[in-house]
Scaffold this motif. Structure first.
Motif, PDB file in Angstrom:
ATOM      1  N   ASP A 134       0.834  -1.209   0.000  1.00 18.52           N
ATOM      2  CA  ASP A 134       0.000   0.000   0.000  1.00 18.52           C
ATOM      3  C   ASP A 134       0.869   1.259   0.000  1.00 18.52           C
ATOM      4  N   VAL A 135       1.941   1.242   0.793  1.00 19.23           N
ATOM      5  CA  VAL A 135       2.845   2.389   0.833  1.00 19.23           C
ATOM      6  C   VAL A 135       3.502   2.594  -0.530  1.00 19.23           C
ATOM      7  N   GLU A 136       3.961   1.504  -1.160  1.00 24.18           N
ATOM      8  CA  GLU A 136       4.599   1.615  -2.472  1.00 24.18           C
ATOM      9  C   GLU A 136       3.619   2.104  -3.528  1.00 24.18           C
ATOM     10  N   THR A 137       2.378   1.652  -3.467  1.00 30.09           N
ATOM     11  CA  THR A 137       1.364   2.101  -4.419  1.00 30.09           C
ATOM     12  C   THR A 137       1.084   3.586  -4.243  1.00 30.09           C
ATOM     13  N   ALA A 138       0.972   4.029  -3.008  1.00 29.55           N
ATOM     14  CA  ALA A 138       0.732   5.450  -2.748  1.00 29.55           C
ATOM     15  C   ALA A 138       1.918   6.295  -3.225  1.00 29.55           C
ATOM     16  N   GLU A 139       3.124   5.807  -3.010  1.00 26.73           N
ATOM     17  CA  GLU A 139       4.308   6.543  -3.451  1.00 26.73           C
ATOM     18  C   GLU A 139       4.373   6.607  -4.974  1.00 26.73           C
ATOM     19  N   GLU A 140       4.015   5.526  -5.632  1.00 28.93           N
ATOM     20  CA  GLU A 140       4.010   5.513  -7.095  1.00 28.93           C
ATOM     21  C   GLU A 140       2.964   6.478  -7.641  1.00 28.93           C
ATOM     22  N   ARG A 141       1.812   6.550  -7.012  1.00 29.09           N
ATOM     23  CA  ARG A 141       0.790   7.511  -7.435  1.00 29.09           C
ATOM     24  C   ARG A 141       1.276   8.938  -7.246  1.00 29.09           C
ATOM     25  N   ARG A 142       1.963   9.187  -6.145  1.00 26.85           N
ATOM     26  CA  ARG A 142       2.492  10.515  -5.881  1.00 26.85           C
ATOM     27  C   ARG A 142       3.523  10.903  -6.936  1.00 26.85           C
ATOM     28  N   ARG A 143       4.373   9.953  -7.326  1.00 25.45           N
ATOM     29  CA  ARG A 143       5.372  10.226  -8.356  1.00 25.45           C
ATOM     30  C   ARG A 143       4.718  10.490  -9.708  1.00 25.45           C
ATOM     31  N   SER A 144       3.700   9.735 -10.035  1.00 20.49           N
ATOM     32  CA  SER A 144       3.056   9.914 -11.340  1.00 20.49           C
ATOM     33  C   SER A 144       2.242  11.199 -11.378  1.00 20.49           C
ATOM     34  N   ASP A 145       1.796  11.695 -10.216  1.00 25.82           N
ATOM     35  CA  ASP A 145       1.042  12.941 -10.164  1.00 25.82           C
ATOM     36  C   ASP A 145       1.950  14.167 -10.204  1.00 25.82           C
ATOM     37  N   ALA A 146       3.260  13.954 -10.313  1.00 22.75           N
ATOM     38  CA  ALA A 146       4.198  15.072 -10.329  1.00 22.75           C
ATOM     39  C   ALA A 146       4.017  15.925 -11.573  1.00 22.75           C
ATOM     40  N   GLY A 147       3.424  15.368 -12.607  1.00 27.24           N
ATOM     41  CA  GLY A 147       3.117  16.144 -13.799  1.00 27.24           C
ATOM     42  C   GLY A 147       4.137  15.971 -14.901  1.00 27.24           C
TER      43      GLY A 147
END
Length: 118
Positions: free
Chosen positions: A27-40
Motif C-alpha cells: 500500500d505504501v509503495e502504491t501510494a508513493e508511485e501515485r504521488r510520483r506519477s502525479d508530479a506532472g
C-alpha cells in the motif's frame, strides 16, 4: 500433541502478521508511485531533456577528443590526414558505445531502488 498445536497456532499467527506487513508495504509503495506519477509532465520533460543533453554531450565529446588527438598526432608524425580520420572514427565509435551503455542501463529511482514491477 499439545506442543504441536501450539507450534501451529504460533506459525499461523506469524504468517498472518507477515501477510499484513507485506500488504502494508504494498500500500505504501502504491501510494508513493501515485504521488510520483502525479508530479506532472514538467518533471518528466525535464528529465528527458537532461538525458538528451547528456547523450549529446557524451557523443560529441568522444568524437571531438578523437579528432583532436588524431590531428595532433598527424602534425607530430607528419601523416596528415590518416590519423585524424582514423581517430575521429574511433571517437565516434566510442561515443556510440557510451550512448548504448546509457540506454542499456536499467532505470532506477533516485534512492537507488529498482523500479516497481508492473
Amino acid at each position: 500433541m499439545q506442543n504441536g498445536s501450539d507450534d501451529d497456532a504460533d506459525m499461523k499467527a506469524r504468517l498472518a502478521r507477515l501477510a499484513s506487513d507485506l500488504q502494508a508495504r504494498r500500500d505504501v509503495e502504491t501510494a508513493e508511485e501515485r504521488r510520483r506519477s502525479d508530479a506532472g509532465p514538467d518533471k518528466s520533460l525535464g528529465r528527458a531533456m537532461s538525458l538528451g543533453f547528456r547523450v549529446l554531450t557524451e557523443f560529441v565529446s568522444a568524437a571531438v577528443v578523437g579528432a583532436l588527438i588524431g590531428w595532433l598526432l598527424d602534425r607530430w608524425l607528419g601523416t596528415t590526414p590518416w590519423l585524424l580520420v582514423l581517430l575521429t572514427g574511433f571517437g565516434v565509435a566510442a561515443g556510440f558505445n557510451n550512448v548504448y551503455r546509457m540506454a542499456a542501463k536499467t532505470p532506477t529511482s533516485r534512492d537507488g531502488d529498482p523500479p516497481p514491477r508492473q
